[in-house]
Every structure is written in C-alpha cells, then in structure tokens.
Design a protein around this motif. Structure first.
Motif, short mmCIF file in Angstrom:
data_model
loop_
_atom_site.label_atom_id
_atom_site.label_comp_id
_atom_site.label_asym_id
_atom_site.label_seq_id
_atom_site.Cartn_x
_atom_site.Cartn_y
_atom_site.Cartn_z
N GLU A 187 0.82 -1.21 0.00
CA GLU A 187 0.00 0.00 0.00
C GLU A 187 0.85 1.26 0.00
OE1 GLU A 187 -3.64 -0.94 2.75
OE2 GLU A 187 -1.89 -2.14 3.33
N LEU A 188 2.10 1.14 0.41
CA LEU A 188 3.00 2.29 0.44
C LEU A 188 4.40 1.79 0.10
CD1 LEU A 188 3.22 5.34 1.33
CD2 LEU A 188 3.97 4.47 3.53
N THR A 189 5.13 2.56 -0.71
CA THR A 189 6.50 2.21 -1.07
C THR A 189 7.44 3.30 -0.60
OG1 THR A 189 5.75 1.01 -3.03
CG2 THR A 189 8.05 1.68 -2.99
N LEU B 149 9.75 -1.53 1.37
CA LEU B 149 10.91 -0.70 1.69
C LEU B 149 12.05 -1.11 0.76
CD1 LEU B 149 12.24 1.37 3.59
CD2 LEU B 149 12.93 -0.55 5.01
N VAL B 150 12.40 -0.24 -0.16
CA VAL B 150 13.47 -0.51 -1.13
C VAL B 150 14.77 0.04 -0.54
CG1 VAL B 150 14.27 -0.19 -3.49
CG2 VAL B 150 11.82 -0.33 -3.01
N THR B 151 15.70 -0.86 -0.23
CA THR B 151 16.97 -0.45 0.39
C THR B 151 18.14 -0.60 -0.56
OG1 THR B 151 17.35 -2.67 1.24
CG2 THR B 151 16.19 -1.13 2.68
N ALA C 129 5.60 -7.99 11.16
CA ALA C 129 6.68 -8.78 10.57
C ALA C 129 7.46 -7.94 9.57
CB ALA C 129 6.11 -10.02 9.88
N VAL C 130 8.71 -8.35 9.38
CA VAL C 130 9.56 -7.78 8.33
C VAL C 130 10.08 -8.98 7.54
CG1 VAL C 130 11.64 -6.46 7.82
CG2 VAL C 130 10.24 -5.84 9.79
N LEU D 291 12.39 -4.98 1.27
CA LEU D 291 11.76 -5.67 2.39
C LEU D 291 10.27 -5.31 2.43
CD1 LEU D 291 14.35 -4.77 5.18
CD2 LEU D 291 14.05 -7.01 4.14
N TYR D 292 9.49 -6.24 2.92
CA TYR D 292 8.10 -5.95 3.23
C TYR D 292 8.04 -5.66 4.73
CZ TYR D 292 6.70 -8.34 -1.13
OH TYR D 292 6.55 -8.73 -2.42
#
Length: 185
Positions: free
Chosen positions: A90-92, A124-126, A163-164, A177-178
């Motif tokens: 739902e959010l990036t 979450l794009v790392t 959770a991650v 990561l989610y």
C-alpha cells in the motif's frame, strides 16, 4: 623636584621621607656576578636499549548483531501472499541515494505516514548489499539495509510492526523488504 604624577615639591619631600622608613615585605636579593666556569665536555650519550615495539594490531571488526524486530508470526494467508508476490504494498519507501541519517528520517516518517493512513503493508526498497573492502559500515554499499532492522526495533513504531520479510523478486528481491503492520484497533 617635580614628579611625573604632578606632586608638589613639599609632597615629593614627604614621600621621600616616608619611603626611606619602609622595609619591603619581600626584599630582593642582591645580584652577584656569576663566576665563569669552564663547561665540562658533554659525556657521550649512553646507548639506550629498547625492545622494538610492534605496531598495534587493529582489532577485528565484527559486525554488530542485529536486533531483530519481533516477528509475531503471520498467518498462512499472509505468508502465501508474501512468498508468491501477489501482495500489492500500500506504500512504497525508496531509500536509494540517501545517506544513513536521511534514510533513517525517511523510514521513520514513512512508517508514521503508513500508520496514519491505516496501511498494512510497506515495500521498503533499500538496495542490495555489495561487499567492498571497507571496515566502516557507514561508507560501504548496503549500509542502509544492514541498519533497517535495528532502526525499526529501536523506534517508537516497533510495537506496531507484525513482521519484516524479504520482498518477492517482482518487488525487488534481496534489495527490498516488506514491513507488515498490525491492524490498528
């Protein structure tokens, strides 16, 4: 006799009489001329034996143990959706190009935003970690990825995280990561 301070001659005479009767608190010792003594020839320096000191070895740098965000477990429905990649976040949040401080601020504000709008999943794009010859985690590639779990565990949002998990390949795989948030009650 005229004084530099402008004393009259009577005042100057009175001052002279008074000064002659005063004894100094710390009398000065008379300076006696020093006798000239021929200097002794310097003795040859004694050799100093010192054991060679090896240069200090740098301590091996062990990466800090990550503080894990408590994985409260997801039901099988969530696990299937995450593993198959059918989940649509739902959010990036993309942290590419940020330094550690900016990435931390962006992550915290992004999680706060997701909680405010009631989102349950964040992508979450790392970026992927690439090993390089650098001892400092702040200057090597993948430093943000290495810090994310610690940041989340130490944040005020830790109790809201269910959770991650590693993202599916279509959402970035090892470079993303989610973050699954608990349902707000």
């Amino acid at each position: 006799m005229s004084s530099p301070r402008g004393l009259s001659s009577e005042e100057a005479e009175a001052w002279e009489k008074l000064a002659a009767t005063v004894a100094p608190l710390h009398p000065r010792k008379p300076v006696q001329p020093k006798a000239v003594v021929a200097p002794k020839p310097p003795a040859p320096p004694k050799p100093v034996r010192r054991a060679p000191v090896p240069p200090p070895r740098p301590a091996p740098i062990a990466p800090p143990k990550p503080v894990a965000v408590q994985d409260r477990g997801l039901d099988s429905h969530w696990d299937r959706r995450l593993k198959s990649g059918t989940l649509q976040p739902e959010l990036t949040l993309d942290l590419h190009g940020h330094n550690l401080d900016a990435a931390y601020d962006r992550l915290m504000s992004g999680v706060a935003q997701a909680r405010a709008i009631g989102a349950r999943t964040i992508l979450l794009v790392t970026g992927k970690a690439r090993p390089v010859e650098a001892a400092d985690r702040a200057s090597r590639r993948g430093a943000i990825r290495a810090k994310v779990l610690d940041w989340l565990a130490a944040s005020s949002h830790h109790s809201a995280i269910a959770a991650v998990r590693r993202a599916h390949q279509r959402h970035g795989g090892d470079g993303a990561l989610y973050i699954v948030l608990k349902r707000e009650r």
